[in-house]
Structure formats: structure tokens, C-alpha cells
Design a protein around this motif. Structure first.
Motif, short mmCIF file in Angstrom:
data_model
loop_
_atom_site.label_atom_id
_atom_site.label_comp_id
_atom_site.label_asym_id
_atom_site.label_seq_id
_atom_site.Cartn_x
_atom_site.Cartn_y
_atom_site.Cartn_z
N LEU A 7 0.86 -1.19 0.00
CA LEU A 7 0.00 0.00 0.00
C LEU A 7 0.89 1.24 0.00
O LEU A 7 1.76 1.39 0.86
CB LEU A 7 -0.90 0.01 1.23
CG LEU A 7 -1.92 -1.12 1.31
CD1 LEU A 7 -2.52 -1.19 2.70
CD2 LEU A 7 -3.00 -0.89 0.27
N ILE A 8 0.67 2.10 -0.96
CA ILE A 8 1.46 3.32 -1.08
C ILE A 8 0.60 4.47 -0.57
O ILE A 8 -0.50 4.70 -1.07
CB ILE A 8 1.86 3.55 -2.54
CG1 ILE A 8 2.66 2.36 -3.04
CG2 ILE A 8 2.63 4.86 -2.69
CD1 ILE A 8 2.78 2.28 -4.54
N HIS A 9 1.08 5.16 0.45
CA HIS A 9 0.30 6.25 1.02
C HIS A 9 1.14 7.51 1.12
O HIS A 9 2.37 7.44 1.15
CB HIS A 9 -0.29 5.87 2.39
CG HIS A 9 0.72 5.38 3.36
ND1 HIS A 9 1.45 6.22 4.16
CD2 HIS A 9 1.14 4.13 3.65
CE1 HIS A 9 2.26 5.50 4.92
NE2 HIS A 9 2.10 4.24 4.63
N GLY A 10 0.46 8.63 1.14
CA GLY A 10 1.18 9.90 1.27
C GLY A 10 0.23 11.07 1.29
O GLY A 10 -0.98 10.92 1.27
N ASP A 11 0.82 12.24 1.30
CA ASP A 11 0.08 13.49 1.32
C ASP A 11 -0.27 13.85 -0.12
O ASP A 11 0.62 14.15 -0.93
CB ASP A 11 0.94 14.57 1.97
CG ASP A 11 0.22 15.89 2.14
OD1 ASP A 11 -0.64 16.23 1.29
OD2 ASP A 11 0.52 16.60 3.11
N GLU A 12 -1.55 13.82 -0.46
CA GLU A 12 -1.97 14.07 -1.84
C GLU A 12 -1.59 15.47 -2.32
O GLU A 12 -1.31 15.66 -3.50
CB GLU A 12 -3.47 13.84 -1.99
CG GLU A 12 -3.83 12.38 -1.85
CD GLU A 12 -5.32 12.11 -1.95
OE1 GLU A 12 -6.14 13.02 -1.67
OE2 GLU A 12 -5.67 10.98 -2.31
N PHE A 71 -13.19 8.13 5.82
CA PHE A 71 -13.85 8.23 7.12
C PHE A 71 -12.99 8.99 8.12
O PHE A 71 -13.49 9.82 8.85
CB PHE A 71 -14.17 6.83 7.64
CG PHE A 71 -14.84 6.86 8.99
CD1 PHE A 71 -16.12 7.34 9.15
CD2 PHE A 71 -14.15 6.43 10.11
CE1 PHE A 71 -16.73 7.39 10.39
CE2 PHE A 71 -14.75 6.46 11.35
CZ PHE A 71 -16.05 6.94 11.49
N LEU A 72 -11.72 8.69 8.16
CA LEU A 72 -10.84 9.32 9.14
C LEU A 72 -10.25 10.60 8.57
O LEU A 72 -9.91 10.67 7.40
CB LEU A 72 -9.69 8.37 9.51
CG LEU A 72 -10.09 7.07 10.18
CD1 LEU A 72 -8.86 6.19 10.35
CD2 LEU A 72 -10.72 7.35 11.53
N GLU A 73 -10.12 11.60 9.41
CA GLU A 73 -9.41 12.81 9.02
C GLU A 73 -7.93 12.50 9.15
O GLU A 73 -7.43 12.22 10.22
CB GLU A 73 -9.79 13.98 9.94
CG GLU A 73 -11.20 14.46 9.75
CD GLU A 73 -11.44 15.03 8.35
OE1 GLU A 73 -10.52 15.68 7.79
OE2 GLU A 73 -12.54 14.83 7.82
N THR A 74 -7.24 12.51 8.04
CA THR A 74 -5.83 12.18 8.06
C THR A 74 -5.11 12.97 6.99
O THR A 74 -5.70 13.36 5.98
CB THR A 74 -5.61 10.66 7.84
OG1 THR A 74 -4.23 10.38 7.88
CG2 THR A 74 -6.20 10.19 6.53
N LYS A 75 -3.85 13.22 7.21
CA LYS A 75 -3.05 13.94 6.24
C LYS A 75 -2.68 13.02 5.07
O LYS A 75 -2.56 13.46 3.95
CB LYS A 75 -1.78 14.45 6.92
CG LYS A 75 -0.90 15.29 6.05
CD LYS A 75 0.28 15.81 6.84
CE LYS A 75 1.26 16.52 5.93
NZ LYS A 75 2.41 17.01 6.65
N GLU A 76 -2.49 11.74 5.35
CA GLU A 76 -2.09 10.79 4.32
C GLU A 76 -3.26 9.97 3.82
O GLU A 76 -4.19 9.67 4.57
CB GLU A 76 -1.02 9.84 4.87
CG GLU A 76 0.29 10.51 5.17
CD GLU A 76 1.38 9.53 5.53
OE1 GLU A 76 1.07 8.39 5.92
OE2 GLU A 76 2.55 9.89 5.43
N ALA A 77 -3.20 9.61 2.56
CA ALA A 77 -4.23 8.77 1.95
C ALA A 77 -3.54 7.70 1.12
O ALA A 77 -2.41 7.88 0.66
CB ALA A 77 -5.14 9.61 1.07
#
Length: 118
Positions: A7-12, A71-77
């Protein structure tokens, strides 16, 4: 052989603001992983931004709630994934470490084994 999900995640916002050179480095990391893994890459996709996601939840009474976005408020997606077949976790780590997102500072990579119910 086991299957692993990368899974690759980061700040869009950071991804959207990348320079042409950074985009090329990102693309080269993905090309390198695919070349090294070959047929072991079972699937891979880039995902649309989290802003177009739809989240489903049921309350205790079972009533469905549909929410736009994550659903969650997060900086990364989560921005994308690879489904890899490999002998072990060390092999997948070696492949995933080729990705630009591992060292970009605003992103990261999560590796999870896929459960085999068969």
C-alpha cells in the motif's frame, strides 16, 4: 508462495505539487519494481484522490451511513497498491524499497500479507 499487498500512502497535496524531476523519480521507482518483480506483480493500480472516495458505515441499529471522502481525518491517503507474489517478506521489502515513496518524506509504503482462506 505467499501474496503481499504493498500500500502506497502519502500526502496528496505533496504529490500534486511534485516537480517534473520528482515525478520522473517516482515513475522510475515504479518501473524498477515492475521490472525486478516481473510476473510476480499480480495487480497494480493508482487510486483516484481520497476526495472522491465513498465510505460506508452502519450504526448500531444497522442503518447505513454513506459519507463522501475517507472516514478518518488524516493527512495521508492511500494512493495506489501492488499485489505481489513472493517467497517471503524479505523479498517484498527488497522490491518495495525501490519505490520513490519510501524516501520522499511525505509518503510511505506499507506491506501486508494477504490471508489465504483456501
Amino acid at each position: 508462495m505467499a501474496q503481499y499487498l504493498i500500500l502506497i500512502h502519502g500526502d496528496e497535496r505533496e504529490w500534486a505539487a511534485m516537480s517534473a524531476q520528482q515525478r520522473e523519480e517516482l515513475a522510475e521507482g515504479h518501473r524498477s519494481l515492475v521490472k525486478a518483480a516481473g510476473a510476480a506483480v499480480l495487480d497494480s493500480r493508482e487510486l483516484e484522490p481520497a476526495t472522491v472516495a465513498t465510505t460506508l458505515r452502519a450504526d448500531p441499529a444497522g442503518r447505513l451511513t454513506i459519507t463522501d471522502g475517507p472516514f478518518l481525518e488524516t493527512k495521508e491517503a492511500v494512493g495506489g497498491y501492488y499485489l505481489i507474489e513472493a517467497a517471503d517478506l524479505d523479498e517484498v521489502i527488497g522490491l518495495a524499497s525501490r519505490l520513490y515513496e519510501v524516501s520522499a518524506g511525505h509518503s510511505g509504503v506499507e506491506i501486508r500479507p494477504v490471508v489465504d482462506h483456501g
